[in-house]
Motif scaffolding. Structure first.
Motif, mmCIF file in Angstrom:
data_model
loop_
_atom_site.group_PDB
_atom_site.id
_atom_site.type_symbol
_atom_site.label_atom_id
_atom_site.label_comp_id
_atom_site.label_asym_id
_atom_site.label_seq_id
_atom_site.Cartn_x
_atom_site.Cartn_y
_atom_site.Cartn_z
ATOM 1 N N VAL A 112 -18.104 26.042 -47.250
ATOM 2 C CA VAL A 112 -18.754 27.009 -46.363
ATOM 3 C C VAL A 112 -19.864 26.334 -45.567
ATOM 4 N N ARG A 113 -20.657 25.489 -46.219
ATOM 5 C CA ARG A 113 -21.761 24.834 -45.516
ATOM 6 C C ARG A 113 -21.242 23.947 -44.391
ATOM 7 N N VAL A 114 -20.188 23.185 -44.651
ATOM 8 C CA VAL A 114 -19.648 22.313 -43.611
ATOM 9 C C VAL A 114 -19.100 23.139 -42.455
ATOM 10 N N VAL A 115 -18.461 24.266 -42.767
ATOM 11 C CA VAL A 115 -17.973 25.146 -41.704
ATOM 12 C C VAL A 115 -19.120 25.572 -40.800
ATOM 13 N N ALA A 142 -1.940 22.941 -41.732
ATOM 14 C CA ALA A 142 -0.765 22.775 -40.877
ATOM 15 C C ALA A 142 -0.915 23.529 -39.565
ATOM 16 N N ALA A 143 -1.518 24.730 -39.611
ATOM 17 C CA ALA A 143 -1.639 25.561 -38.407
ATOM 18 C C ALA A 143 -2.827 25.169 -37.547
ATOM 19 N N ARG A 144 -3.764 24.373 -38.092
ATOM 20 C CA ARG A 144 -4.957 23.943 -37.343
ATOM 21 C C ARG A 144 -5.725 25.147 -36.809
ATOM 22 N N LEU A 145 -5.975 26.107 -37.686
ATOM 23 C CA LEU A 145 -6.678 27.324 -37.297
ATOM 24 C C LEU A 145 -8.157 27.048 -37.050
ATOM 25 N N PRO A 146 -8.820 27.921 -36.277
ATOM 26 C CA PRO A 146 -10.282 27.795 -36.125
ATOM 27 C C PRO A 146 -10.974 27.976 -37.477
ATOM 28 N N PRO A 147 -12.140 27.363 -37.648
ATOM 29 C CA PRO A 147 -12.825 27.432 -38.953
ATOM 30 C C PRO A 147 -13.122 28.854 -39.403
ATOM 31 N N THR A 148 -13.527 29.740 -38.467
ATOM 32 C CA THR A 148 -13.812 31.109 -38.874
ATOM 33 C C THR A 148 -12.558 31.807 -39.384
ATOM 34 N N ALA A 167 -13.575 22.689 -33.746
ATOM 35 C CA ALA A 167 -12.402 21.933 -34.154
ATOM 36 C C ALA A 167 -11.878 22.471 -35.474
ATOM 37 N N ALA A 168 -10.599 22.210 -35.721
ATOM 38 C CA ALA A 168 -10.005 22.625 -36.985
ATOM 39 C C ALA A 168 -10.645 21.847 -38.129
ATOM 40 N N LEU A 169 -10.692 22.463 -39.284
ATOM 41 C CA LEU A 169 -11.299 21.825 -40.437
ATOM 42 C C LEU A 169 -10.451 20.658 -40.920
ATOM 43 N N SER A 170 -11.124 19.650 -41.459
ATOM 44 C CA SER A 170 -10.424 18.492 -42.003
ATOM 45 C C SER A 170 -9.788 18.861 -43.349
ATOM 46 N N PRO A 171 -8.807 18.082 -43.789
ATOM 47 C CA PRO A 171 -8.211 18.348 -45.114
ATOM 48 C C PRO A 171 -9.245 18.339 -46.239
ATOM 49 N N GLY A 193 -21.318 22.002 -39.379
ATOM 50 C CA GLY A 193 -20.708 20.987 -38.541
ATOM 51 C C GLY A 193 -19.702 21.466 -37.537
ATOM 52 N N VAL A 194 -19.162 22.693 -37.722
ATOM 53 C CA VAL A 194 -18.065 23.114 -36.855
ATOM 54 C C VAL A 194 -18.396 24.416 -36.152
ATOM 55 N N VAL A 195 -18.569 25.473 -36.920
ATOM 56 C CA VAL A 195 -18.880 26.754 -36.298
ATOM 57 C C VAL A 195 -20.212 26.695 -35.585
ATOM 58 N N GLY A 196 -21.122 25.868 -36.091
ATOM 59 C CA GLY A 196 -22.437 25.776 -35.480
ATOM 60 C C GLY A 196 -22.481 24.982 -34.197
#
Length: 268
Positions: free
Chosen positions: A152-155, A220-226, A168-172, A158-161
């Motif tokens: 959640v913190r990384v979302v 696989a779907a590369r969805l948005p982080p939210t 960008a899509a989240l990393s594995p 680093g990404v949603v923020g």
């Protein structure tokens, strides 16, 4: 006490040595220290007696509560690195809701049951249950909470923020922390029930598998982080809604019986 000290003291060597090496070796050495310590507990626990089962269970419940509280702190730490936006606030709310689902799945009934079963037993049987259910099975419970908090913190951080570029899509690795942490948490709760009552919680075990599959699907779907975060919340909320309706009467029995040593008769 001498036996316990002799069994666990060797863990000090890799623990201290890990402070003077680089990160990869430090992780390995500290993992060895943990294994030595837990092995020492296993080898010497038969000599111990749990004279205050209520206090013993409460200490471990507080550890879980602190871990959930730290996961809420992780939401705040993710918020402070970027200007507030609607997307960031949505992510923060989802992160807090996810923490609430963790609290519910542990404290609503399972914590009461675990303490009550510990109270019912005596002697070696109580010691073995205390070692298995609390010393060992509570470790992956806390690890699952912490890894979910990391995801959640990384979302948020680093990404949603990111205020100026599309998320960008989240990393594995982050997806593994988010969905894998939740899956580990639910699987551990199911195993805790198995140790206490003799039967797995099938719904939570199935939800753990579902969360693992969702993590793979999101990668696989590369969805948005939210969207990833929302799917995790939906899976946990769906599990809670099902248990609230399907086991309503049983949960009420558990809560009514929290003050004495009786258990519902169907083992759930």
């Amino acid at each position: 006490m001498r036996r316990a000290t002799a069994a666990s003291s060797p863990a000090i060597v890799p623990l201290v040595a890990g402070c003077f090496v680089d990160a990869s070796w430090r992780t390995l050495l500290w993992a060895v220290a943990v294994c030595i310590d837990y092995l020492g507990v296993y080898l010497t626990s038969a000599n111990w007696r749990v004279h205050a089962p209520g206090h013993f269970a409460e200490r471990h419940q507080l550890v879980v509560m602190i871990a959930i509280g730290e996961s809420i702190v992780a939401v705040g730490l993710g918020l402070h690195v970027a200007p507030l936006s609607a997307l960031l606030l949505v992510g923060a709310v989802l992160g807090i809701v996810l923490a609430i689902t963790l609290w519910w799945t542990y404290f609503d009934a399972l914590a009461l049951v675990a303490e009550r079963v510990l109270r019912r037993l005596q002697g070696d049987a109580r010691t073995r249950l205390a070692t298995d259910s609390f010393t060992y099975l509570h470790l992956p419970i806390v690890v699952g909470i912490i890894y979910r908090a990391l995801g959640v913190r990384v979302v948020l951080e680093g990404v949603v923020g990111a205020p100026t570029s599309p998320a960008a899509a989240l990393s594995p690795l982050v997806l593994t922390a988010l969905f894998g942490g939740l899956a580990l948490y639910l699987a551990s709760l199911s195993l805790l029930q198995r140790r206490d009552l003799g039967a797995l919680n099938r719904e939570r075990a199935a939800a753990a598998v579902l969360l693992g599959c969702l993590g793979v699907a999101c990668w696989a779907a590369r969805l948005p982080p939210t969207a990833d975060l929302a799917l995790a919340v939906a899976a946990m909320a769906g599990l809670i809604c099902y248990e609230t309706v399907h086991y309503r009467q049983l949960r009420e029995k558990v809560r009514r019986g929290a003050g004495h040593g009786t258990m519902p008769g169907d083992g759930r």
